[in-house]
Design a protein around this motif. Structure first.
Motif, mmCIF file in Angstrom:
data_model
loop_
_atom_site.group_PDB
_atom_site.id
_atom_site.type_symbol
_atom_site.label_atom_id
_atom_site.label_comp_id
_atom_site.label_asym_id
_atom_site.label_seq_id
_atom_site.Cartn_x
_atom_site.Cartn_y
_atom_site.Cartn_z
ATOM 1 N N GLY A 1 0.772 -1.240 0.000
ATOM 2 C CA GLY A 1 0.000 0.000 0.000
ATOM 3 C C GLY A 1 0.796 1.277 0.000
ATOM 4 O O GLY A 1 0.252 2.348 0.303
ATOM 5 N N ARG A 2 2.057 1.213 -0.379
ATOM 6 C CA ARG A 2 2.880 2.421 -0.324
ATOM 7 C C ARG A 2 3.051 3.081 -1.698
ATOM 8 O O ARG A 2 3.777 4.063 -1.828
ATOM 9 C CB ARG A 2 4.247 2.088 0.287
ATOM 10 N N LYS A 3 2.385 2.557 -2.716
ATOM 11 C CA LYS A 3 2.487 3.147 -4.052
ATOM 12 C C LYS A 3 1.098 3.505 -4.583
ATOM 13 O O LYS A 3 0.715 3.167 -5.692
ATOM 14 C CB LYS A 3 3.208 2.177 -4.997
ATOM 15 N N ILE A 4 0.330 4.228 -3.764
ATOM 16 C CA ILE A 4 -1.062 4.502 -4.116
ATOM 17 C C ILE A 4 -1.198 5.494 -5.280
ATOM 18 O O ILE A 4 -2.190 5.439 -6.008
ATOM 19 C CB ILE A 4 -1.860 4.994 -2.893
ATOM 20 N N ILE A 5 -0.234 6.357 -5.477
ATOM 21 C CA ILE A 5 -0.316 7.295 -6.603
ATOM 22 C C ILE A 5 0.060 6.586 -7.899
ATOM 23 O O ILE A 5 -0.543 6.814 -8.953
ATOM 24 C CB ILE A 5 0.575 8.529 -6.361
ATOM 25 N N VAL A 6 1.041 5.700 -7.844
ATOM 26 C CA VAL A 6 1.360 4.841 -8.986
ATOM 27 C C VAL A 6 0.140 4.008 -9.373
ATOM 28 O O VAL A 6 -0.169 3.824 -10.550
ATOM 29 C CB VAL A 6 2.556 3.926 -8.656
ATOM 30 N N ASP A 7 -0.574 3.491 -8.374
ATOM 31 C CA ASP A 7 -1.728 2.634 -8.616
ATOM 32 C C ASP A 7 -2.889 3.370 -9.262
ATOM 33 O O ASP A 7 -3.750 2.741 -9.882
ATOM 34 C CB ASP A 7 -2.230 2.026 -7.298
ATOM 35 N N THR A 8 -2.953 4.695 -9.106
ATOM 36 C CA THR A 8 -4.146 5.432 -9.521
ATOM 37 C C THR A 8 -3.869 6.384 -10.683
ATOM 38 O O THR A 8 -3.865 5.962 -11.830
ATOM 39 C CB THR A 8 -4.757 6.162 -8.317
ATOM 40 N N TYR A 9 -3.591 7.658 -10.413
ATOM 41 C CA TYR A 9 -3.582 8.649 -11.495
ATOM 42 C C TYR A 9 -2.300 9.486 -11.580
ATOM 43 O O TYR A 9 -2.288 10.555 -12.173
ATOM 44 C CB TYR A 9 -4.816 9.560 -11.360
ATOM 45 N N GLY A 10 -1.244 8.994 -10.977
ATOM 46 C CA GLY A 10 0.052 9.637 -11.158
ATOM 47 C C GLY A 10 0.150 11.046 -10.633
ATOM 48 O O GLY A 10 0.998 11.816 -11.080
ATOM 49 N N GLY A 11 -0.725 11.407 -9.685
ATOM 50 C CA GLY A 11 -0.680 12.747 -9.114
ATOM 51 C C GLY A 11 -1.548 13.748 -9.840
ATOM 52 O O GLY A 11 -1.686 14.892 -9.395
#
Length: 385
Positions: free
Chosen positions: A244-254
């Motif tokens: 769970g430490r790569k939630i921005i990678v998992d979603t919309y890149g910021g």
């Protein structure tokens, strides 16, 4: 007035230590769901050196071999030999799993209630943009595709010197909100010690970056390939991994907001996962229908309560109808309660391990039901004539 700016998104490969942990958590989730689709799962993974710890809560009739699944997942990623200092065949595995709290379960179980409540409170965001064919920001889409290409070539033996850990980053130059060109690409790839840096950089630019980024590259694009010059030791041997430490990678890149909850290791009764999937589904269908060029959707829930406590839409000034009207359309055409979401997207299936690397969105896999565009024709009728 013309506005110009740079925007960047990153991705990480399946061998990144955090992604190793995400895949282990979701592989375990899949194993439980394969035997018992009503399983309630919340599993975390921690990896460092040649040791993995699994902890969390499980309520399920399934009986699985946790250690065997952990080992198999690690080896499939490519950590299957001692020279990598992380080896699924012989790593130490610690298991600390208990049952789901009855206090939580009573708020989620249907039993004497008419509707399934949300598994926890929280806020979830979904986003879509028409700047790429997969309705993701181009910065993130290309970051994922670079690493997918790298993984494919590694697994096919065409880049035999590449090892599992990798990270990418793509910077686009935007003008008036539209992507114009790739300004910079960062790619760090774990490699064997016998490859020269010059050969590595040449191979990665010509065989990975250029085929993926194509005409978005130009003579002024900057390349940063293994910027430190050496990346032999990788994975959990070099850095700690955590689910769970790569939630921005998992979603919309910021490019869009994030509610803060991760997906991996959680069954779909957890709205961190199911509501994040439905908000993506909503936003993508709105953009694909032509109602807006960009769309961000937020849902918020209270634990044990089925209906969301709020629904918010932001189209960043690109919508053809008022956002208040879009909210009415969403309530009419999309499921928003947990049980309805789970049923509509068919989420009680063992499909999650493959979501745990290269993003949960923008994928063409038919199991990713939240990527379907089956509401587009219904939504088009709301466009102004």
């Amino acid at each position: 007035m013309t506005t110009s700016y740079l925007f960047t998104s990153e991705s990480v490969g399946e061998g990144h230590p955090d992604k190793v942990c995400d895949q282990i958590s979701d592989a375990l989730l899949d194993a439980y769901l394969a035997q018992d689709k009503e399983s309630r799962i919340a599993l975390e993974c921690f990896a460092k050196n040649n040791e993995v710890t699994i902890g969390g809560e499980v309520s399920s009739f399934a009986e699985i071999d946790v250690a065997q699944i952990v080992r198999k997942t690690i080896c499939e990623i490519g950590y299957d030999r001692d020279e990598l200092q992380f080896n699924g065949n012989n790593c130490k595995i610690n298991i600390n799993i208990s049952r789901q709290s009855s206090d939580i379960a009573q708020g989620v179980d249907e039993k004497d209630k008419k509707e399934q409540g949300a598994g926890d409170q929280g806020i979830m965001f979904g986003y879509a943009t028409n700047e790429s064919e997969d309705y993701l920001p181009l910065t993130l889409s290309l970051s994922h595709k670079i690493l997918l290409k790298l993984s494919k070539l590694r697994r096919e033996g065409k880049l035999p010197f590449i090892r599992p850990d990798a990270k990418s980053q793509v910077t686009f130059a935007y003008q008036d909100g539209k992507p114009r060109r790739v300004d910079a690409v960062v790619l760090s790839a774990q490699h064997s010690p016998d490859i020269s840096l010059d050969e590595l950089r040449k191979s990665l630019i010509e065989e990975v970056i250029q085929p993926v980024c194509g005409s978005w590259l130009d003579s002024n694009t900057k390349y940063f390939i293994n910027p430190t010059g050496r990346f032999v030791l990788g994975g959990p041997a070099a850095d700690t991994g955590l689910t769970g430490r790569k939630i921005i990678v998992d979603t919309y890149g910021g490019a869009a907001r994030h509610g803060g909850g991760c997906f991996s290791g959680k069954d779909p009764s957890k709205v961190d996962r199911s509501a994040a999937y439905i908000t993506r589904y909503i936003a993508k269908n709105i953009v694909a229908s032509g109602i807006a060029e960009k769309c961000e959707v937020q849902l918020a829930y209270a634990i044990g309560i089925a209906a969301p406590v709020s629904l918010y839409v932001n189209c960043f000034g690109t919508s053809k109808i008022p956002e208040s009207k879009i909210i009415e359309i969403i309530r009419k055409h999309f499921p928003l309660k947990p049980a309805e979401i789970i049923k509509h997207l068919n989420l009680k299936r063992p499909i999650y391990k493959k979501t745990a690397s290269y993003g949960h969105f923008g994928r063409s896999d038919p199991d990713f039901t939240w990527e379907k565009l089956d509401k587009v024709n219904e939504l088009k009728k709301y466009l102004p004539s």
